[in-house]
Scaffold this active site. Structure first.
Site: not given
Length: 325
Positions: A13, A26, A59, A92-93, A165, A281
């Site tokens: 982006t 976009y 991305s 950013t993804d 993110k 655990e």
């Protein structure tokens, strides 16, 4: 003395174009690095920038075909005497996954900073220029060395291990866990919240051009045991479970995964919860399961892939590596 930085562009982006200042849709990865550096040239940044285009894509398309040349280009830049640090522009993804992979496979001798944007370059309120100026400020700072790969978004500096993110819209879309941001930055100021932590600066893992197959199993209500089997093929070396709560899953699924683990497939329990801390655990040792601790499923997958590629397959040894992250 002017800081000399290498800028490696992959698209996203931050290099996107909408064609309208108010459009929602976009196209990512439209602006080339030469045009972008010309665009930021008027900001008066206190650094000498040279650029190289590695890719120019959304991305979501990032993978080994981009990671391999990107890693090689960063190593080459870090080895040059005329390069004081590296800035990587990225969508950013999947930014957090690229940052974490690079953090584990690069030396920490010079700053490496990833940066992106939540709005395309021609949108009202474009955040890319400020984020980029902030990234240059961080990469130009000597105290950025020894902190591993960093991510700069929204006036905050994050460590690659912690960053994630958390929102699909808005410029305050990134957060850190278990540590929040490790610094606060503007184009003119930078404040670190602690001292560097990487001792020696060597890469933690070698670089592998191809990583083992490790799918992520997302646990949900009504899940059947055979859903785990659908992810397993001949090349599958491990499974990361995005479990509910603290890495939990239906008992039938647990039994099936324990069977797979006994056959040699590494199984890591992580959480689908955004801030999910998964401790060991009581049943994990018998099941041969590994607890992901603070790593989310996508980062747990990358660490497991690197461990398997390096020949580490014993659950106790894998757990030790996760405990150290």
């Amino acid at each position: 003395m002017t800081t000399r930085l290498t800028v490696l562009a992959t698209g996203g982006t931050i290099a996107g174009i909408a064609g309208s200042a108010i459009a929602q849709d976009y196209r990512a990865g439209e602006i080339g690095i030469d045009d972008y550096l010309e665009k930021v040239g008027g900001l008066g940044l206190a650094a000498e920038l040279s650029g190289r285009q590695i890719a120019n894509i959304d991305s979501a398309e990032i993978g080994p075909e981009v990671w391999n040349p990107l890693h090689a280009a960063i190593l080459e830049a870090l080895g040059r005497g005329d390069c004081d640090g590296v800035v990587v522009t990225h969508g950013t993804d999947t930014l957090e996954e690229t940052a974490f992979l690079l953090d584990l496979t690069l030396p920490a001798t010079k700053p490496v900073v990833l940066v992106g944007a939540m709005r395309p370059a021609d949108a009202v309120g474009y955040d890319g220029l400020r984020n980029f100026a902030n990234a240059v400020r961080v990469a130009s700072d000597g105290d950025a060395s020894g902190r591993g790969v960093l991510v700069v978004m929204g006036d905050r500096v994050f460590a690659a291990r912690d960053v994630r993110k958390v929102r699909t819209r808005g410029t305050d879309a990134f957060r850190g866990f278990p540590r929040e941001s490790i610094g606060f930055v503007t184009p003119a100021t930078l404040e670190w919240f602690g001292a560097p932590w990487r001792q020696g600066g060597e890469a933690l893992f070698p670089w592998y051009g191809d990583l083992p197959e490790v799918p992520i199993l997302f646990v949900h209500v009504g899940m059947r045991a055979d859903e785990a089997l659908r992810l397993v093929g001949e090349a599958t070396r491990g499974i990361v479970v995005a479990g509910v709560g603290e890495g939990n899953m239906p008992e039938a699924v647990r039994r099936e995964l324990a069977r797979l683990a006994s056959s040699g497939i590494a199984v890591v329990r992580s959480s689908r919860v955004d801030e999910g801390l998964v401790d060991r655990e009581g049943e994990d040792e018998a099941n041969r399961f590994v607890a992901a601790r603070a790593l989310n499923p996508q980062k747990a997958r990358i660490l497991l892939q690197l461990l398997l590629a390096s020949g580490t397959s014993d659950p106790a040894a894998i757990q030790q590596a996760f405990d150290g992250r």
